[in-house]
Design a protein around this motif. Structure first.
Motif, short mmCIF file in Angstrom:
data_model
loop_
_atom_site.label_atom_id
_atom_site.label_comp_id
_atom_site.label_asym_id
_atom_site.label_seq_id
_atom_site.Cartn_x
_atom_site.Cartn_y
_atom_site.Cartn_z
N LEU A 138 -3.28 -9.60 -28.34
CA LEU A 138 -4.26 -8.53 -28.37
C LEU A 138 -4.24 -7.81 -27.02
N THR A 139 -3.95 -6.51 -27.05
CA THR A 139 -3.85 -5.71 -25.84
C THR A 139 -4.80 -4.52 -25.95
N PRO A 140 -5.04 -3.80 -24.86
CA PRO A 140 -5.90 -2.62 -24.94
C PRO A 140 -5.40 -1.56 -25.92
N ASP A 141 -4.09 -1.54 -26.18
CA ASP A 141 -3.57 -0.53 -27.11
C ASP A 141 -3.23 -1.10 -28.48
N GLY A 142 -3.75 -2.28 -28.80
CA GLY A 142 -3.56 -2.81 -30.14
C GLY A 142 -3.01 -4.23 -30.18
N VAL A 143 -2.64 -4.63 -31.39
CA VAL A 143 -2.17 -6.00 -31.64
C VAL A 143 -0.66 -6.01 -31.82
N TYR A 144 -0.02 -7.00 -31.19
CA TYR A 144 1.40 -7.24 -31.38
C TYR A 144 1.56 -8.58 -32.10
N VAL A 145 2.48 -8.65 -33.06
CA VAL A 145 2.78 -9.89 -33.75
C VAL A 145 3.90 -10.61 -33.00
N LEU A 146 3.65 -11.87 -32.63
CA LEU A 146 4.64 -12.65 -31.89
C LEU A 146 5.37 -13.65 -32.78
N GLU A 147 4.63 -14.40 -33.58
CA GLU A 147 5.22 -15.43 -34.44
C GLU A 147 4.54 -15.42 -35.79
N VAL A 148 5.29 -15.76 -36.84
CA VAL A 148 4.74 -15.91 -38.19
C VAL A 148 5.44 -17.10 -38.83
N ALA A 149 4.67 -18.01 -39.40
CA ALA A 149 5.26 -19.20 -40.01
C ALA A 149 4.63 -19.47 -41.37
N ALA A 150 5.45 -19.90 -42.31
CA ALA A 150 4.97 -20.26 -43.65
C ALA A 150 4.66 -21.75 -43.68
N ARG A 151 3.73 -22.14 -42.86
CA ARG A 151 3.36 -23.55 -42.72
C ARG A 151 2.05 -23.63 -41.95
N LEU A 152 1.49 -24.83 -41.86
CA LEU A 152 0.36 -25.08 -40.98
C LEU A 152 0.80 -25.01 -39.52
N SER A 153 -0.13 -24.65 -38.65
CA SER A 153 0.15 -24.74 -37.22
C SER A 153 0.33 -26.18 -36.80
N GLY A 154 1.11 -26.38 -35.73
CA GLY A 154 1.27 -27.72 -35.18
C GLY A 154 0.15 -28.07 -34.21
N SER A 155 0.40 -29.08 -33.41
CA SER A 155 -0.55 -29.52 -32.37
C SER A 155 -1.94 -29.82 -32.93
N ARG A 156 -1.99 -30.37 -34.15
CA ARG A 156 -3.23 -30.81 -34.78
C ARG A 156 -4.21 -29.66 -35.04
N PHE A 157 -3.68 -28.44 -35.06
CA PHE A 157 -4.56 -27.28 -35.23
C PHE A 157 -5.26 -27.32 -36.58
N GLY A 158 -4.48 -27.36 -37.67
CA GLY A 158 -5.07 -27.35 -38.99
C GLY A 158 -5.65 -28.68 -39.42
N THR A 159 -5.06 -29.76 -38.95
CA THR A 159 -5.50 -31.08 -39.37
C THR A 159 -6.76 -31.54 -38.65
N HIS A 160 -6.97 -31.08 -37.41
CA HIS A 160 -8.08 -31.58 -36.61
C HIS A 160 -9.01 -30.47 -36.11
N LEU A 161 -8.44 -29.45 -35.44
CA LEU A 161 -9.27 -28.46 -34.77
C LEU A 161 -10.06 -27.60 -35.76
N VAL A 162 -9.40 -27.12 -36.80
CA VAL A 162 -10.06 -26.22 -37.74
C VAL A 162 -11.22 -26.91 -38.46
N PRO A 163 -11.03 -28.09 -39.07
CA PRO A 163 -12.18 -28.72 -39.73
C PRO A 163 -13.30 -29.10 -38.77
N LEU A 164 -12.94 -29.47 -37.54
CA LEU A 164 -13.96 -29.81 -36.57
C LEU A 164 -14.79 -28.59 -36.19
N ALA A 165 -14.14 -27.43 -36.08
CA ALA A 165 -14.83 -26.21 -35.65
C ALA A 165 -15.62 -25.56 -36.78
N SER A 166 -15.05 -25.54 -37.98
CA SER A 166 -15.65 -24.74 -39.05
C SER A 166 -15.97 -25.50 -40.33
#
Length: 400
Positions: A254-282
């Motif tokens: 996210l920049t002052p002149d808009g959004v740039y796409v860096l990566e796109v994956a057809a899977r869950l995020s790694g580093s326990r993002f979907g398995t741990h962080l998301v359910p804990l947060a929301s």
């Protein structure tokens, strides 16, 4: 992330076949069969499967691992639901992905695909410095360097080439901004966002020229307008790549002149993002949604709506050049209230010689914490890592 396997097996009444090159990680888990193969090597995985004669598989999925091309080929072999092979390849290999995004008008940093150093030098002249040199496959910033002048380009190209078996490499325009992850599902062409995080890159140049990410913060601090722009960019990228009936993860700038796409994956995020962080947060169970899509079932859109809002932070402890002089038992440690998990990213032992940080593969430990404020969650995670039972000394002649 394999810790969610018992819940997957129980909630969906499934027998689990795991394919991994680290079978001891599955000790004590309800896995009916383990096939040993490197999960990103399609030939090795398909060979391991062929030797077993396994038939009648209902679903195949990855737990946040960067191997959709292998997953899609297994799904095709077993006639399971899943993204087509060409879509999985397009999402995974950066040269294919950014070309498809550019053709669809989705904004990415300006880039060139190259194979030889001379081509990289020519591209850098057009893009300008600083620039980012990357392999066209892989994750965790392995082989990624920020290049600030032409003298550093040969070293960066060599590092990227060492990290991949593919000929094609990428050089990109370096763009400043805040980085974010948007994760969700797409079903029948409709994108549903389950989580938006702020990636902690405020010390990204700490180990220059390598890129350092210190963790994630959820929920995002982005305002409504910025959130809408990030989610819209993620949806446009998913559509452009042809991802459907799948979970997805996007990394955005996210920049002052808009959004740039860096990566796109057809899977869950790694580093326990979907398995741990998301359910804990929301309270959102994105893993359940991933399993249902892999089984070809319908996902109730309301299941991706947050049922709570808790500030959550993950933080990573990077490697340092030295020798391990002491490593203790994490299970014997007492952590302050709000520290959910502290875990080793690598098996460490006294006398082990460590290299300096080069990519996210060089993390030694991680912590996950929650708090009543963003700062409280981050502070708890930071203090947990500061209290690790770990001592690293200078390397002596006898250690090398």
């Amino acid at each position: 992330m394999e810790s969610v396997i018992p819940r997957i097996a129980r909630d969906h009444d499934l027998a689990i076949i795991a394919i991994t090159d680290r079978p001891t990680d599955l000790d004590g888990l309800p896995v009916d069969r383990v096939l040993v193969a490197y999960p990103r090597d399609a030939a090795a995985v398909l060979d391991a499967v062929a030797q077993t004669g396994i038939e009648g598989v209902d679903a195949v999925m990855s737990l946040g691992y960067e191997n959709p091309p292998v997953i899609s080929r297994l799904a095709r072999l077993w006639s399971c639901p899943g993204v087509p092979v060409e879509v999985a390849d397009r999402c995974t290999y950066k040269d294919l992905r950014i070309a498809a995004l550019e053709q669809a008008g989705v904004r990415t940093p300006r880039f060139r695909v190259f194979r030889e150093l001379a081509e990289a030098a020519e591209a850098a002249g057009a893009l300008g410095f600083p620039a980012v040199v990357k392999p066209t496959d892989g994750t965790s910033s392995v082989g990624v360097s920020v290049v600030r002048d032409a003298n550093r380009l040969p070293e960066a190209v060599a590092a990227a080439r060492e990290a991949t078996g593919r000929d094609a490499l990428v050089i990109e325009q370096f763009v400043e901004g805040t980085e974010h992850t948007v994760e969700g599902i797409v079903a029948d062409g409709v994108v549903q966002v389950a989580a938006l995080s702020d990636r902690k890159y405020d010390a990204k140049h700490r180990f220059a020229p390598f890129v350092f990410e210190a963790g994630d913060d959820l929920p995002s601090a982005a305002g409504p307008k910025e959130r809408a722009a990030l989610e819209a960019a993620a949806a446009a990228a998913v559509s452009a790549l042809g991802i459907d009936d799948s979970v997805f993860s996007t990394d955005l700038l996210l920049t002052p002149d808009g959004v740039y796409v860096l990566e796109v994956a057809a899977r869950l995020s790694g580093s326990r993002f979907g398995t741990h962080l998301v359910p804990l947060a929301s309270g959102v169970d994105i893993v359940d949604a991933a399993v249902r899509l892999a089984l070809g079932e319908t996902v109730d859109p309301t299941s991706l709506v947050a049922t709570k809002s808790t500030f959550v932070a993950s933080r990573y402890f990077p490697s340092a050049t030295g020798v391990v002089t002491y490593v203790g038992d994490l299970a014997a440690q007492t952590w302050e209230t709000g520290v959910v998990e502290v875990f080793w990213e690598q098996e460490l032992e006294v006398g082990q010689v460590l290299d300096g940080y080069r990519s996210a593969k060089d993390m030694l430990a991680s912590a996950i914490a929650w708090g009543t404020t963003r700062a409280e969650a981050a502070g708890r995670a930071d203090r947990a890592l500061a209290g690790l039972p770990l001592e690293i000394g200078l390397i002596g002649v006898d250690d090398v």
